[in-house]
Enzyme design. Structure first.
Site, PDB file in Angstrom:
ATOM      1  CB  THR A  33     -20.833 -24.529 -18.385  1.00  0.00           C
ATOM      2  OG1 THR A  33     -19.795 -24.081 -17.507  1.00  0.00           O
ATOM      3  CG2 THR A  33     -20.205 -25.163 -19.605  1.00  0.00           C
ATOM      4  CB  THR A  38     -16.171 -24.735 -15.390  1.00  0.00           C
ATOM      5  OG1 THR A  38     -15.070 -23.830 -15.286  1.00  0.00           O
ATOM      6  CG2 THR A  38     -16.283 -25.546 -14.116  1.00  0.00           C
ATOM      7  CD  GLU A  53      -8.085 -19.622 -18.169  1.00  0.00           C
ATOM      8  OE1 GLU A  53      -7.647 -20.016 -19.249  1.00  0.00           O
ATOM      9  OE2 GLU A  53      -7.379 -19.058 -17.295  1.00  0.00           O
ATOM     10  CG  PHE A  54      -7.117 -22.635 -12.766  1.00  0.00           C
ATOM     11  CD1 PHE A  54      -8.017 -23.448 -12.096  1.00  0.00           C
ATOM     12  CD2 PHE A  54      -6.152 -23.228 -13.568  1.00  0.00           C
ATOM     13  CE1 PHE A  54      -7.949 -24.835 -12.212  1.00  0.00           C
ATOM     14  CE2 PHE A  54      -6.081 -24.612 -13.697  1.00  0.00           C
ATOM     15  CZ  PHE A  54      -6.984 -25.413 -13.013  1.00  0.00           C
ATOM     16  NE  ARG A  69      -6.429 -14.090  -9.611  1.00  0.00           N
ATOM     17  CZ  ARG A  69      -5.436 -13.386  -9.101  1.00  0.00           C
ATOM     18  NH1 ARG A  69      -5.450 -13.030  -7.834  1.00  0.00           N
ATOM     19  NH2 ARG A  69      -4.406 -13.003  -9.845  1.00  0.00           N
ATOM     20  CG  LEU A  85      -8.504 -16.928   5.549  1.00  0.00           C
ATOM     21  CD1 LEU A  85      -7.439 -17.104   6.626  1.00  0.00           C
ATOM     22  CD2 LEU A  85      -9.688 -17.862   5.823  1.00  0.00           C
ATOM     23  CB  ALA A 136     -15.331 -12.215   7.481  1.00  0.00           C
ATOM     24  CB  CYS A 154     -16.735 -18.889 -11.326  1.00  0.00           C
ATOM     25  SG  CYS A 154     -16.306 -18.427 -13.002  1.00  0.00           S
ATOM     26  CE  LYS A 192     -20.551 -21.574 -14.052  1.00  0.00           C
ATOM     27  NZ  LYS A 192     -19.845 -22.514 -14.853  1.00  0.00           N
TER      28      LYS A 192
HETATM   29  C1  UDX Z   1     -13.082 -17.512  -9.254  1.00  0.00           C
HETATM   30  C2  UDX Z   1     -11.764 -18.250  -8.991  1.00  0.00           C
HETATM   31  O1  UDX Z   1     -10.957 -17.492  -8.089  1.00  0.00           O
HETATM   32  C3  UDX Z   1     -11.030 -18.477 -10.301  1.00  0.00           C
HETATM   33  O2  UDX Z   1      -9.828 -19.206 -10.084  1.00  0.00           O
HETATM   34  C4  UDX Z   1     -11.942 -19.237 -11.240  1.00  0.00           C
HETATM   35  O3  UDX Z   1     -11.317 -19.421 -12.494  1.00  0.00           O
HETATM   36  C5  UDX Z   1     -13.266 -18.509 -11.421  1.00  0.00           C
HETATM   37  O4  UDX Z   1     -13.867 -18.251 -10.163  1.00  0.00           O
HETATM   38  P1  UDX Z   1     -13.755 -14.968  -9.737  1.00  0.00           P
HETATM   39  O5  UDX Z   1     -15.166 -15.437  -9.909  1.00  0.00           O
HETATM   40  O6  UDX Z   1     -13.184 -13.992 -10.711  1.00  0.00           O
HETATM   41  O7  UDX Z   1     -12.757 -16.227  -9.770  1.00  0.00           O
HETATM   42  O8  UDX Z   1     -13.673 -14.316  -8.302  1.00  0.00           O
HETATM   43  P2  UDX Z   1     -12.841 -14.493  -6.935  1.00  0.00           P
HETATM   44  O9  UDX Z   1     -11.728 -13.514  -6.896  1.00  0.00           O
HETATM   45  O10 UDX Z   1     -12.511 -15.909  -6.685  1.00  0.00           O
HETATM   46  O11 UDX Z   1     -13.940 -13.993  -5.894  1.00  0.00           O
HETATM   47  C6  UDX Z   1     -15.189 -14.667  -5.791  1.00  0.00           C
HETATM   48  C7  UDX Z   1     -16.083 -14.031  -4.774  1.00  0.00           C
HETATM   49  O12 UDX Z   1     -15.586 -14.276  -3.455  1.00  0.00           O
HETATM   50  C8  UDX Z   1     -16.252 -12.521  -4.869  1.00  0.00           C
HETATM   51  O13 UDX Z   1     -17.623 -12.209  -4.693  1.00  0.00           O
HETATM   52  C9  UDX Z   1     -15.405 -11.994  -3.720  1.00  0.00           C
HETATM   53  O14 UDX Z   1     -15.877 -10.755  -3.256  1.00  0.00           O
HETATM   54  C10 UDX Z   1     -15.579 -13.098  -2.693  1.00  0.00           C
HETATM   55  N1  UDX Z   1     -14.489 -13.185  -1.710  1.00  0.00           N
HETATM   56  C11 UDX Z   1     -13.218 -13.467  -2.136  1.00  0.00           C
HETATM   57  C12 UDX Z   1     -14.758 -13.025  -0.365  1.00  0.00           C
HETATM   58  O15 UDX Z   1     -15.907 -12.792   0.030  1.00  0.00           O
HETATM   59  N2  UDX Z   1     -13.741 -13.141   0.545  1.00  0.00           N
HETATM   60  C13 UDX Z   1     -12.472 -13.409   0.168  1.00  0.00           C
HETATM   61  O16 UDX Z   1     -11.604 -13.494   1.047  1.00  0.00           O
HETATM   62  C14 UDX Z   1     -12.195 -13.578  -1.208  1.00  0.00           C
END
Ligand code: UDX
Length: 446
Positions: free
Chosen positions: A93, A129, A159-160, A162, A261, A263, A271, A274
């Site tokens: 989606t 989603t 679905e959650f 990663r 956390l 930075a 995901c 959007k």
């Molecule tokens: C996310 C959700 O975690 C997941 O539960 C959902 O189903 C789909 O979206 P994903 O897109 O695989 O999963 O990535 P995620 O591990 O959440 O990271 C997202 C983005 O945040 C990445 O670009 C990552 O580099 C960034 N990030 C993550 C940070 O900049 N800092 C952090 O501390 C953690």
């Protein structure tokens, strides 16, 4: 008789879900409208890089030697509808062009294709989603279209997973959430998920809107946490503080926790960006837009990080990109993935290139996808080649390979040993000892 399961849409979510269902012992059939994807999957190959997924597919795809044979693929809706007792909708989606709302057309067309063929009792389970309110609407549509009438039910099961941990997250979910509206749906889904539930995964039963909201609110919370620490990074930079130390210290408070956390240049991927935008759009339609105005700020802090990284790089090369060489380590939106959708790393590389620098990118898995999106960037086969002759090196995706680089060896081939760590993932002492000028977002300059 054991339930037969189908999976509609074989992207990250669907391919992993199909393989995991076969691993749990079910007979599974996966469908995709893209025949090329189906052919790959039938050979036990994945259309994307996801650790452990290819192995899981090869353990189950029918026709592969030594496989259980429980997993088959098709492009035929008739075959799929005849086969399945439980049909999981795993299509994507994406964000609509030019607006915040999400594009429901793949979900809708899957329902329109499947439902008229459902001649026997079945459960349709949405995993995509979607904006809150979709499940109720789709349940009405399925009831209208399915020849089996009331014997076809609908449930929502967000679905959650990663990326990078998709197999583990699917086989051992930290929670299973289902949205149901009476009937047999809960009983059927308890059977589907009996093993993970027996192994301790909490099973949360909710109504349709709550189940839909669980997903978007979880992603909003995660995005907020990342933007919070990135906002603190901005303040740390202004005040001379160290955001890495700050995150460590506040993370000791169990109510806050250490995770999410880190930075840096912020979140990207298919995901989080959007989903928070679609959530704002939907809240607006419902008259609850005020409740989510903070997400606008979360989004804008996040996008500001990319611009800030570009400015730090410009400063590092003396104020203008013209005639400079910039090496970029990392193109994917996160490590252990080849996904470059809305990747902060690639976005930063692209901006710098468009402003006149010669940019060379290296990524362990994302090169082919990056080159498709940004064919005009330079690409090198190794990190060492990418940094050759560079005036500045940017570390933008925190792959383990980059933490294991030898800064002394790299220092010998660059033009100037200067590195900007956009992910706060390298060890500043190691790089500085090897003669590098190391700078990171939200940390004091040495
Ligand atoms: C996310 C959700 O975690 C997941 O539960 C959902 O189903 C789909 O979206 P994903 O897109 O695989 O999963 O990535 P995620 O591990 O959440 O990271 C997202 C983005 O945040 C990445 O670009 C990552 O580099 C960034 N990030 C993550 C940070 O900049 N800092 C952090 O501390 C953690």
């Amino acid at each position: 008789m054991a339930l037969k399961i189908t999976v509609i849409g074989t992207g990250y979510l669907g391919a992993t879900h199909a393989a995991a269902m076969a691993e749990l012992g079910f007979e599974v059939m996966g469908l995709d409208i893209d025949p090329a994807k189906i052919e790959m999957l039938e050979r036990g190959e994945t259309p994307m890089f996801e650790p452990g997924l290819e192995q899981l597919l090869r353990a189950h795809v029918a026709g592969i030697e030594g496989a259980s044979g429980r997993l088959r693929f098709t492009t035929s809706w008739e075959e799929l509808a005849d086969f399945g007792d439980v049909h999981f909708l795993c299509v994507n989606t994406p964000q609509k062009h030019g607006e915040y709302a999400c594009d429901m057309s793949y979900v809708e067309s899957a329902v329109e294709s499947l439902a008229p063929l459902l001649r026997r009792p079945a459960l349709v389970v949405g995993k995509s989603t979607v904006p809150v309110g979709s499940a109720a609407r789709l349940a009405r549509r399925v009831a209208e279209l399915a020849p089996a009438g009331e014997d076809v039910e609908l449930a929502w099961n967000p679905e959650f997973l990663r990326e990078g941990f998709a197999v583990q997250d699917t086989l051992h979910p930290d929670r299973i959430v289902i949205g149901v509206d009476g009937g047999r749906a809960e009983e059927v889904l308890r059977e589907v998920y009996a093993r993970p539930v027996a192994e301790g995964s909490p099973f949360v039963v909710a109504d349709f809107p709550t189940a839909e909201l669980v997903k978007t609110s979880a992603n909003s919370f995660l995005a907020t946490k990342i933007s919070f620490i990135n906002a603190m990074a901005e303040v740390c930079e202004a005040a001379g503080g160290d955001v890495v130390k700050l995150a460590e210290a506040i993370g000791h408070d169990e109510r806050i926790g250490k995770k999410f956390l880190r930075a840096g240049i912020g979140f990207g991927g298919g995901c989080l960006p959007k989903d928070i935008r679609a959530f704002m759009a939907r809240a607006g339609e419902l008259g609850a837009d005020q409740a989510l105005t903070f997400l606008r700020e979360v989004d804008s802090i996040n996008m500001r990080r990319r611009g800030h990284m570009v400015e730090l790089t410009r400063e590092a090369v003396g104020g203008s990109f013209l005639g400079t060489r910039v090496a970029v380590l990392g193109a994917t939106f996160k490590p252990d993935s080849d996904d470059v959708r809305d990747s902060p790393a690639l976005n930063v590389a692209g901006q710098i290139h468009l402003q006149g620098a010669q940019v060379t990118v290296y990524d362990p898995k994302g090169m082919a996808n990056a080159a498709r999106v940004f064919p005009t960037l330079g690409y090198a086969d190794t990190a060492l080649e990418a940094v050759r002759g560079a005036d500045v090196v940017l570390h933008l995706t925190e792959w383990r390979e980059f933490r294991e680089l030898d800064p002394a060896a790299l220092a010998e081939v660059v033009s100037t040993p200067r590195i900007l760590d956009g992910r706060n993932a390298l060890d500043p002492d190691v790089w500085r000892k090897a003669g590098w000028t190391y700078r990171a977002l939200g940390r004091p300059q040495a």
